[in-house]
Design an enzyme around this catalytic site. Structure first.
Site, short mmCIF file in Angstrom:
data_model
loop_
_atom_site.label_atom_id
_atom_site.label_comp_id
_atom_site.label_asym_id
_atom_site.label_seq_id
_atom_site.Cartn_x
_atom_site.Cartn_y
_atom_site.Cartn_z
N SER A 1 0.69 -1.29 -0.08
CA SER A 1 -0.07 0.03 -0.17
C SER A 1 0.86 1.36 0.22
O SER A 1 1.79 1.31 0.52
CB SER A 1 -0.86 -0.07 1.32
OG SER A 1 -1.19 1.21 1.56
N TYR B 1 -0.67 -0.82 10.40
CA TYR B 1 -0.71 -1.21 8.98
C TYR B 1 0.42 -0.70 8.11
O TYR B 1 1.00 -1.52 7.32
CB TYR B 1 -2.14 -0.44 8.38
CG TYR B 1 -2.40 -0.80 6.98
CD1 TYR B 1 -3.08 -2.12 6.71
CD2 TYR B 1 -2.44 0.21 6.21
CE1 TYR B 1 -3.48 -2.52 5.41
CE2 TYR B 1 -2.67 -0.01 4.59
CZ TYR B 1 -3.25 -1.30 4.31
OH TYR B 1 -3.67 -1.56 3.07
N1 NAD Z 1 -8.77 -0.69 -1.36
C1 NAD Z 1 -7.61 0.07 -1.21
O1 NAD Z 1 -7.71 1.42 -1.49
C2 NAD Z 1 -6.28 -0.51 -0.92
C3 NAD Z 1 -5.17 0.15 -0.92
C4 NAD Z 1 -3.86 -0.19 -0.69
C5 NAD Z 1 -3.96 -1.65 -0.37
N2 NAD Z 1 -4.96 -2.34 -0.25
C6 NAD Z 1 -4.66 -3.68 0.22
O2 NAD Z 1 -5.48 -4.60 -0.68
C7 NAD Z 1 -5.87 -5.88 -0.15
C8 NAD Z 1 -7.36 -6.18 -0.42
O3 NAD Z 1 -8.13 -5.12 0.16
P1 NAD Z 1 -9.43 -4.79 -0.48
O4 NAD Z 1 -9.57 -3.35 -0.60
O5 NAD Z 1 -9.88 -5.52 -1.60
O6 NAD Z 1 -10.45 -4.97 0.93
P2 NAD Z 1 -11.74 -6.05 0.91
O7 NAD Z 1 -12.24 -5.70 2.36
O8 NAD Z 1 -12.78 -5.41 -0.18
O9 NAD Z 1 -11.50 -7.51 0.57
C9 NAD Z 1 -10.34 -8.07 1.40
C10 NAD Z 1 -10.88 -9.46 1.45
O10 NAD Z 1 -9.98 -10.31 2.38
C11 NAD Z 1 -10.73 -11.01 3.42
N3 NAD Z 1 -9.71 -11.22 4.62
C12 NAD Z 1 -9.65 -10.17 5.38
N4 NAD Z 1 -9.10 -10.56 6.29
C13 NAD Z 1 -8.81 -12.01 6.33
C14 NAD Z 1 -8.22 -13.09 7.02
N5 NAD Z 1 -7.41 -12.74 8.22
N6 NAD Z 1 -8.14 -14.21 6.53
C15 NAD Z 1 -8.78 -14.38 5.34
N7 NAD Z 1 -9.33 -13.72 4.61
C16 NAD Z 1 -9.39 -12.21 4.98
C17 NAD Z 1 -11.96 -10.49 3.50
O11 NAD Z 1 -13.07 -11.10 4.27
C18 NAD Z 1 -12.32 -9.63 2.20
O12 NAD Z 1 -13.17 -10.53 1.28
C19 NAD Z 1 -5.39 -5.77 1.22
O13 NAD Z 1 -4.06 -6.27 1.55
C20 NAD Z 1 -5.20 -4.09 1.40
O14 NAD Z 1 -4.67 -3.67 2.57
C21 NAD Z 1 -6.15 -1.88 -0.57
#
Ligand code: NAD
Length: 279
Positions: A156, A169
């Site tokens: 991120s 984080y």
């Molecule tokens: N959305 C953003 O702007 C953004 C920015 C930077 C990084 N990220 C990273 O992208 C990745 C995905 O995030 P997203 O935005 O798609 O979030 P999201 O909440 O839409 O999806 C995340 C998925 O991961 C699953 N999950 C969470 N913790 C878990 C665990 N301990 N074990 C198994 N499954 C688990 C959740 O149930 C969910 O289905 C993450 O690592 C997040 O930190 C997202």
């Protein structure tokens, strides 16, 4: 004329957090490219739904339900993949959520929880995968073929630049970049590339403004994810492309590191942020 670009037929891909958001989009993209996808999430319904979509479009997929924070998750995930799939070719460490607080209000438990999900879990999964990658590389050499396998870790802008309120984080996501660089060096000998994609603002419940709809159930507890409204507006106003990214665009960046076209790229962290290069 059919294009050979990004053809993943015959490959097996493992993805954590594949039930929603970016992880779901990655799973669908890999499935469409011909990979067999093992979809993990700790929420069974969305994970099964991802698998169904892949199967309905003629692809191969299966679920592996579980919380990546569990002590033996990495071993079980890899053992299951070895037992049920042809091979382990692609691993995407994507699962995660946030639990924000300024440092003086952050408990040891909140610190550990986020380190566990974003850093210790990928470490354990990849540690468990090492003997498999080693053995597959030896088998390839014995058969006179060279196959490049892929790890993509999801980081991120918070890990690269720091976001106030995210000491847990930001530290975990920065650590994941370190892990990426180490394993790119340790696993070159197995023909495994290890890269990282650091996302900016992507339109999921995590990348949007905190509200009642950005609360998630984590182990029976309600956790408020999403971003502070002022910070979100400020970041969005500074994105050169002028908008939040879609999950498909996010998946595209991860996909690039999974294709044969990126076989000679390893140890890299790419920003997928619409041009945002600082906070
Ligand atoms: N959305 C953003 O702007 C953004 C920015 C930077 C990084 N990220 C990273 O992208 C990745 C995905 O995030 P997203 O935005 O798609 O979030 P999201 O909440 O839409 O999806 C995340 C998925 O991961 C699953 N999950 C969470 N913790 C878990 C665990 N301990 N074990 C198994 N499954 C688990 C959740 O149930 C969910 O289905 C993450 O690592 C997040 O930190 C997202």
């Amino acid at each position: 004329m059919t294009s050979e670009f990004g053809n993943l037929a015959g490959r097996t891909a493992l993805i954590t957090g594949g039930g929603r958001g970016i992880g779901e989009a990655i799973a669908l993209k890999l499935g469409r490219a011909g990979a067999k996808v093992l979809v993990n999430d700790f929420d069974a319904e969305p994970a099964k739904a991802t698998v169904e979509i892949i199967r309905e479009s003629g692809g191969e997929a299966d679920v592996f339900i579980g919380d990546v924070r569990e002590d033996n998750f990495g071993d079980r995930f890899i053992q299951h993949a070895v037992a049920t799939c042809r091979s382990v070719d692609i691993i995407i460490n994507n699962a995660g959520y946030t639990r924000d607080a300024v440092i003086q209000k952050m408990s040891d438990a909140e610190w550990r929880e986020i380190l566990d999900v974003h850093l210790t879990a990928p470490f354990r999964i990849l540690r468990a995968a090492q003997p498999v990658f080693k053995q597959q590389a030896a088998a390839d050499a014995g058969a006179g073929r060279r196959l490049v396998r892929k790890v993509v870790n999801v980081s991120s802008i918070s890990g690269l630049f720091g976001i106030a309120g995210q000491s847990n984080y930001s530290s975990a996501k920065a650590g994941l970049i370190g892990l990426t660089q180490v394993l790119a060096k340790e696993w070159g000998r197995y023909g495994v590339t290890v890269n990282c994609v650091a996302f900016g603002l992507i339109g999921t419940r995590l990348g949007t403004i905190k509200s009642s709809t950005t609360r998630v159930r984590i182990g029976g507890e309600d956790v408020s994810v999403g971003m502070n409204s002022d910070l979100h507006k400020d970041l969005q106003s500074r994105i050169p492309l002028g908008r939040v990214g879609t999950v498909e665009e996010a998946a595209g960046a991860v996909y690039l590191f999974c294709t044969p076209e990126s076989d000679y790229i390893s140890g890299q962290t790419v920003l997928c942020s619409g041009g945002l290069t600082s906070i």
